[in-house]
Write a protein that holds these residues in place. Structure first.
Motif, PDB file in Angstrom:
ATOM      1  N   LYS A  56      79.177  30.062 103.633  1.00 27.23           N
ATOM      2  CA  LYS A  56      79.575  31.478 103.612  1.00 27.23           C
ATOM      3  C   LYS A  56      78.992  32.197 102.401  1.00 27.23           C
ATOM      4  O   LYS A  56      78.637  33.369 102.491  1.00 27.23           O
ATOM      5  N   THR A  57      78.910  31.494 101.267  1.00 24.60           N
ATOM      6  CA  THR A  57      78.456  32.144 100.040  1.00 24.60           C
ATOM      7  C   THR A  57      77.001  31.867  99.691  1.00 24.60           C
ATOM      8  O   THR A  57      76.368  32.674  99.028  1.00 24.60           O
ATOM      9  N   GLU A  58      76.459  30.745 100.140  1.00 27.83           N
ATOM     10  CA  GLU A  58      75.107  30.362  99.746  1.00 27.83           C
ATOM     11  C   GLU A  58      74.114  30.415 100.904  1.00 27.83           C
ATOM     12  O   GLU A  58      72.960  30.029 100.741  1.00 27.83           O
TER      13      GLU A  58
END
Length: 137
Positions: free
Chosen positions: A109-111
């Protein structure tokens, strides 16, 4: 083999199971199907899902991680990418795999990592845990 069907489950590594059973129930990409002796022949693409088979009043479970099933009137051959009998699943290992998959999902989700692969890994791990729980019943 009167009124019984031969069930064989094969993975790339081994012949997991070869047993005469009364009924086989598996999960295809189109939904669940059941096979009894004398069933009309067909082929099915298997989803990641549960397989169960019954013999003499005993129901056993297996976790199937995709593949194909070939059904004839006397035999069901499952060619699985991976498969485990529920009674042989290491629950601690499956729980660790589920936790690693959850971590990969969060990182995705973040990377921008591969979210779909992480979701599939979590799905397989959770299936293994469910099948191990059913084997205890």
């Amino acid at each position: 083999m009167a009124n019984k069907i031969l069930l064989e489950v094969v993975t790339p590594d081994k012949l997991l199971l070869s047993k005469e059973v009364e009924v086989v129930v598996a999960t295809s990409i189109d939904g669940e199907f059941a096979v009894l002796y004398g069933h009309v022949p067909f082929l099915a693409s298997l989803a990641v899902g549960e397989m169960r088979f019954k013999d003499g009043g005993n129901t056993e479970y297996a976790a199937i991680a995709g593949g194909f099933a070939e059904v004839t009137g006397t035999k069901v051959t499952v060619l699985a990418e991976a498969a485990e009998l529920a009674r042989e699943i290491d629950v601690n290992r499956a729980e660790r795999a589920a936790e690693r998959a959850r971590e990969r999902i969060e990182k995705a989700k973040t990377e921008g990592r591969d979210y779909v692969k992480a979701q599939a890994a979590l799905h397989r791990a959770m299936l293994r845990i469910r099948m191990a729980d059913k084997a205890k019943l």
